[in-house]
Design a protein around this motif. Structure first.
Motif, short mmCIF file in Angstrom:
data_model
loop_
_atom_site.label_atom_id
_atom_site.label_comp_id
_atom_site.label_asym_id
_atom_site.label_seq_id
_atom_site.Cartn_x
_atom_site.Cartn_y
_atom_site.Cartn_z
N ALA A 42 -17.72 15.06 39.08
CA ALA A 42 -17.65 14.60 37.69
C ALA A 42 -16.57 13.52 37.57
O ALA A 42 -15.74 13.34 38.46
CB ALA A 42 -17.31 15.78 36.78
N PRO A 43 -16.58 12.78 36.47
CA PRO A 43 -15.54 11.75 36.26
C PRO A 43 -14.14 12.35 36.30
O PRO A 43 -13.90 13.45 35.77
CB PRO A 43 -15.86 11.21 34.86
N THR A 44 -13.23 11.64 36.95
CA THR A 44 -11.85 12.09 37.03
C THR A 44 -11.03 11.44 35.93
O THR A 44 -11.52 10.61 35.15
CB THR A 44 -11.26 11.77 38.41
N PHE A 45 -9.75 11.77 35.90
CA PHE A 45 -8.90 11.44 34.77
C PHE A 45 -8.90 9.95 34.40
O PHE A 45 -9.11 9.58 33.26
CB PHE A 45 -7.46 11.88 35.05
N ASP A 46 -8.64 9.07 35.35
CA ASP A 46 -8.40 7.66 35.02
C ASP A 46 -9.66 6.81 34.94
O ASP A 46 -9.60 5.68 34.45
CB ASP A 46 -7.47 7.04 36.08
N GLU A 47 -10.77 7.33 35.42
CA GLU A 47 -11.93 6.46 35.64
C GLU A 47 -12.49 5.87 34.36
O GLU A 47 -12.82 4.68 34.30
CB GLU A 47 -13.01 7.24 36.39
N GLN A 48 -12.65 6.68 33.30
CA GLN A 48 -13.33 6.16 32.12
C GLN A 48 -12.56 5.02 31.48
O GLN A 48 -13.16 4.06 30.98
CB GLN A 48 -13.56 7.28 31.11
N GLY A 49 -11.22 5.06 31.51
CA GLY A 49 -10.43 3.96 30.95
C GLY A 49 -10.58 2.69 31.74
O GLY A 49 -10.70 1.59 31.18
N PHE A 50 -10.58 2.79 33.07
CA PHE A 50 -10.72 1.61 33.92
C PHE A 50 -12.11 1.00 33.77
O PHE A 50 -12.27 -0.24 33.73
CB PHE A 50 -10.47 1.98 35.38
N ILE A 51 -13.13 1.85 33.69
CA ILE A 51 -14.50 1.32 33.60
C ILE A 51 -14.71 0.59 32.28
O ILE A 51 -15.26 -0.51 32.24
CB ILE A 51 -15.52 2.47 33.76
N VAL A 52 -14.28 1.20 31.16
CA VAL A 52 -14.52 0.57 29.87
C VAL A 52 -13.73 -0.73 29.75
O VAL A 52 -14.21 -1.71 29.16
CB VAL A 52 -14.19 1.54 28.71
N ARG A 53 -12.53 -0.78 30.32
CA ARG A 53 -11.76 -2.02 30.28
C ARG A 53 -12.44 -3.12 31.10
O ARG A 53 -12.56 -4.27 30.67
CB ARG A 53 -10.34 -1.75 30.82
N GLY A 54 -12.92 -2.76 32.31
CA GLY A 54 -13.59 -3.75 33.15
C GLY A 54 -14.88 -4.25 32.52
O GLY A 54 -15.16 -5.46 32.52
N LEU A 55 -15.68 -3.33 31.98
CA LEU A 55 -16.95 -3.73 31.36
C LEU A 55 -16.70 -4.55 30.10
O LEU A 55 -17.42 -5.53 29.85
CB LEU A 55 -17.77 -2.48 31.04
N ALA A 56 -15.71 -4.16 29.32
CA ALA A 56 -15.39 -4.94 28.13
C ALA A 56 -15.01 -6.37 28.50
O ALA A 56 -15.45 -7.33 27.85
CB ALA A 56 -14.25 -4.27 27.36
N THR A 57 -14.23 -6.53 29.54
CA THR A 57 -13.81 -7.87 29.97
C THR A 57 -15.01 -8.71 30.40
O THR A 57 -15.14 -9.88 30.03
CB THR A 57 -12.80 -7.76 31.11
#
Length: 816
Positions: free
Chosen positions: A60-75
């Motif tokens: 399953a998704p780990t602690f930091d992943e969702q923040g990094f993914i949304v920031r990268g996709l937003a950029t």
């Protein structure tokens, strides 16, 4: 047999004549053939990729992943406002395969999207707006899988160049590719493995330039340094470490020039190389970093908390600098840590050495220790085949320097923060051992020397396969293996929320309908179909802090699922909150990170109403009077509400100075029996009875039903009134609040009340809630009627009556 000999000849290179008679001296040139090396190296890399991919899809998704993914996709989609305290590079890499996927949405319509914080947008993105979590995570994690492959290939290349032995290069590939800690981070959409991979790339390309100065080499080295700076801001630590390596190279160049001059030889100082390393190298790095950030030129915020003299300036790499300056504020926040049964908010200098000793595979530790010993003996004996000063410096200064700086850091969260030194130390150790073996002068000696290397390799392979797919939870035997590691280290060393998706299948397989859940992670249990009652968790979203259901000295019956980090109480004010379980063997473990326990009942079910207190505040002497651990809890605010349980007998607990609202006090005094008091708290049994009311209206929502039994005016002062309503719970507990609106003759609201004087989690089926409502209005606008109803405070959606209305209306003239 001939076919076996042919296979060996294909894999192993020996000089002519060595295969038949094995004369003396042949073994000193023993090595893998080019074909054999390529076949074996490819097999190891393919195995690494298969293990990483196979374990990646199971977690399953780990602690930091969702923040990094949304920031990268937003950029990538043109939104640059989100800050995560890291450079852009790896976030964009992880989002690259998602950017063009129209099925993957961003929460751009939510108010939180306009801010700089990533927390709420990340929660919405992954869990609340309908994205397919498995699809998102697969595409986001997939690019990371190639970074450990890069590390292994670099380790082989560097070791091969240093030793001129293909078997040494293969050994380096093996120990990097099959390291459980590298595989653990090498399949996640995080930044830790990227820092390790690009630090090795930057160090190798710098060493290559120093060995052979040229324009292509300096440009490649500068570009690698720029890419390294786009991984994590801790990559800045490598700049002074690389500078020390350059200084050693300059010192060696000056010394060689001086000796040549003293011997009467003409040897000029390498001024062109000096110009390259001092000017071209850093300029190329900055240009690469700028290019990787889309040649960004922007204006820094006007109120920078750090380096305020840059506030409002328009600069290249403005987004990168803003993220860098923002991390200074994050570092000022204390971070709870756990080590060997100890707790700290400021860490320990020995945290990372202990973590390295407990989580690095024992074969790797033995290899590293052997390499260091062999190297020191070589230096003491002044052997010429030792690794040179520059070669040793290029490997040891970045690794040991980074490790030493990490020991001064008070953020002690996991082994992942010291991943960069690992591959450097493996390469150094392989090199030292291989050069020592090369000095052997007989077939027997070289065979004897290679036997331990072969055994260590087999040991590492076995350790890797045994822990699959739970690489994050790997501990060596010094810590008791993965089963015992939780006693020494938790958090991202073991438990990062990655195993929550295994809980629902376990429940189905074992016939468990509901669990008590204390989860450490960002994933949503509801997404995975888990039926649970929330306990204290981190982040604290599973439990209402005003309705704490857990009594540590005598837990309620049921199946408990507790994350290892929470089991140790790292993020809780009371570190011993779950100490009762730490002393007992779990029923099972999910991926070594979620512990499952079964607690049997010790008596009949008991109803307990908590008036303004929490159950975990009660002295055990009072709690023991209940005679059971099967306690059904209710929580009320005695200043405005009372719950009358559906059973014949119940208990009431509160502070010793407990007072109810005067309108409720007579009812309480009539119900209570003997009162027991201890340590500032009191508990009393009372005879519960069904409240004598009819049914004025019935409200329903998804699976929930509540009946309005009575509406009564207790006090009417002309411009205000005190209203008492009685509600009966006829369904499962639901998140709700009551609204009461006083309307004038034209239907306008002149007074209103919203709220609930009890925690909805404890309002159980059959219970009656007596709720007081105080309303006041201007004298010139008296109300003519009341409308009452229920609604979900999270969504604002009202419950419906049987007639389809979302409220019940009462004329004030009809009340007394």
């Amino acid at each position: 047999m001939d076919w076996q000999r042919r296979v060996v000849k294909m894999l192993v290179k020996q000089p002519s004549g060595c295969w038949e008679k094995q004369p003396e001296g042949c073994s000193t040139n023993w090595d893998l053939s080019p074909v054999g090396y390529r076949l074996l190296a490819t097999a190891v890399l393919l195995l690494m990729f298969a293990l990483a991919l196979g374990s990646m899809v199971q977690k399953a998704p780990t602690f930091d992943e969702q923040g990094f993914i949304v920031r990268g996709l937003a950029t990538l989609r043109g939104y640059t406002q989100i800050r995560v305290g890291h450079p852009l590079g790896l976030n964009v890499l992880n989002a690259a395969l998602l950017a063009g996927d129209e099925q993957v949405m961003l929460p751009i319509d939510d108010p939180s999207w306009g801010g700089t914080s990533f927390h709420r947008p990340a929660e919405l993105f992954l869990w609340e707006i309908g994205n397919d979590v498995e699809h998102v995570m697969f595409l986001a994690r997939l690019p990371t899988l190639f970074l450990p492959l890069l590390m292994a290939a670099l380790a082989a290349r560097w070791s091969g160049r240093l030793t001129r032995r293909r078997w040494a290069a293969l050994l380096a590939i093996l120990f990097v590719a099959l390291d459980p800690n590298i595989l653990a981070s090498g399949r996640l959409a995080t930044t830790d493995l990227g820092l390790a991979a690009f630090s090795l790339l930057a160090a190798y390309t710098l060493w290559s330039f120093l060995k052979n100065p040229s324009w292509p080499n300096v440009i490649i080295a500068g570009a690698a340094l720029g890419l390294l700076q786009n991984t994590k801001f801790t990559a800045l630590l490598f700049i002074p470490l690389f500078a020390l390596v350059v200084l050693i190279w300059l010192a060696q160049s000056w010394r060689a020039n001086y000796r040549a001059a003293s011997a009467g030889l003409i040897k000029s100082f390498p001024w062109p190389s000096l110009t390259m390393i001092l000017i071209v190298y850093p300029l190329t790095a900055v240009f690469t970093l700028w290019a990787a950030n889309g040649f960004n030129i922007g204006t820094l915020p006007a109120d920078l908390p750090i380096m305020p003299f840059l506030s409002g300036m328009t600069l290249p790499l403005a987004n990168h600098l803003e993220q860098l300056l923002d991390i200074g504020g994050r570092l000022q926040v204390s971070t709870p840590s756990f080590l060997l049964g100890q707790y700290s908010d400021s860490g320990w200098w020995y945290y990372f050495p202990v973590a390295f000793m407990l989580k690095t595979p024992l074969p790797t530790l033995i290899l590293i220790i052997s390499g260091v010993v062999v190297y020191l003996l070589c230096l003491l004996r002044r052997r010429t085949a030792c690794p040179s000063l520059l070669e040793s410096a290029a490997l040891l200064i970045p690794s040991l320097g980074f490790f030493a700086i990490a020991m001064t850091n008070d953020i002690n969260l996991g082994y992942r923060h010291i991943l960069p030194p690992l591959s450097f130390l493996i390469i150094f150790s392989v090199t030292a051992v291989a050069l020592a073996i090369r000095r052997r002068d007989s077939n027997a000696k070289i065979t004897l020397s290679l036997l331990p290397v072969f055994l260590l390799s087999c040991w590492l392979i076995l350790a890797n396969l045994l822990i699959y797919p739970d690489y994050l939870a790997y501990f060596n035997l010094l810590a008791g293996g993965a089963d015992g590691g939780w006693r020494s280290l938790v958090d991202s060393n073991l438990d990062w929320g990655q195993d929550i998706n295994d809980l629902a299948p376990w429940m189905a397989e074992n016939g468990v309908d509901e669990v008590w859940l204390s989860y450490f992670g960002e994933a949503r249990p509801e997404y995975y179909g888990i039926q649970y009652r929330g306990l204290d968790s981190y982040p604290p979203r599973l439990m209402n802090p005003d309705a704490r259901p857990f009594y540590g000295p005598n837990p309620a019956p049921g199946i408990y699922a507790i994350s290892a980090t929470n089991l140790q109480g790292v993020h809780f004010a009371d570190h011993g909150e779950f100490a009762w379980f730490r002393e007992r063997e779990p029923l099972a473990k999910l991926g070594y990170s979620i512990f499952l326990y079964e607690v049997p009942p010790t008596g009949d079910a008991v109803d307990l109403v908590l008036a303004g207190v929490q159950v975990d505040e009660l002295p055990q002497s009072l709690y023991d009077r209940l005679g059971s651990n099967d306690v059904r809890l209710r929580w009320i605010d005695p200043a405005q509400a009372l719950i009358i349980p559906s059973g014949d007998r119940a208990w009431l607990a509160g502070a010793a100075d407990l007072t109810f609202h005067p309108a409720l006090a007579p009812l309480i005094d009539d119900l209570l029996n003997q009162v027991n008091e201890d340590d500032g708290f009191e508990i009393a049994s009372y005879n519960a009875r069904r409240y004598p009311g009819g049914e004025l209206a019935r409200f329903s929502t998804d699976g929930g039903q509540v009946a309005l039994e009575q509406v009564q005016i207790l006090d009417d002062l002309g411009s205000s009134l005190l209203l008492q309503t009685a509600w009966r719970q006829d369904g499962p507990a639901n998140n709700l609040q009551i609204f009461v609106h006083a309307l004038d003759e034209d239907g306008r609201i002149v007074a209103q009340w919203d709220g609930l004087g009890a925690a909805w989690e404890g309002w159980l089926m059959g219970d009656t809630l007596l709720q007081l409502h105080e309303l006041s209005w201007a004298e010139e606008t008296p109300p003519a009627k009341l409308v009452l109803g229920l609604y979900n405070p999270q969504t604002g959606v009202r419950w419906k009556t049987d007639s389809g209305s979302d409220y019940f209306e009462i004329n004030l003239q009809g009340l007394n």
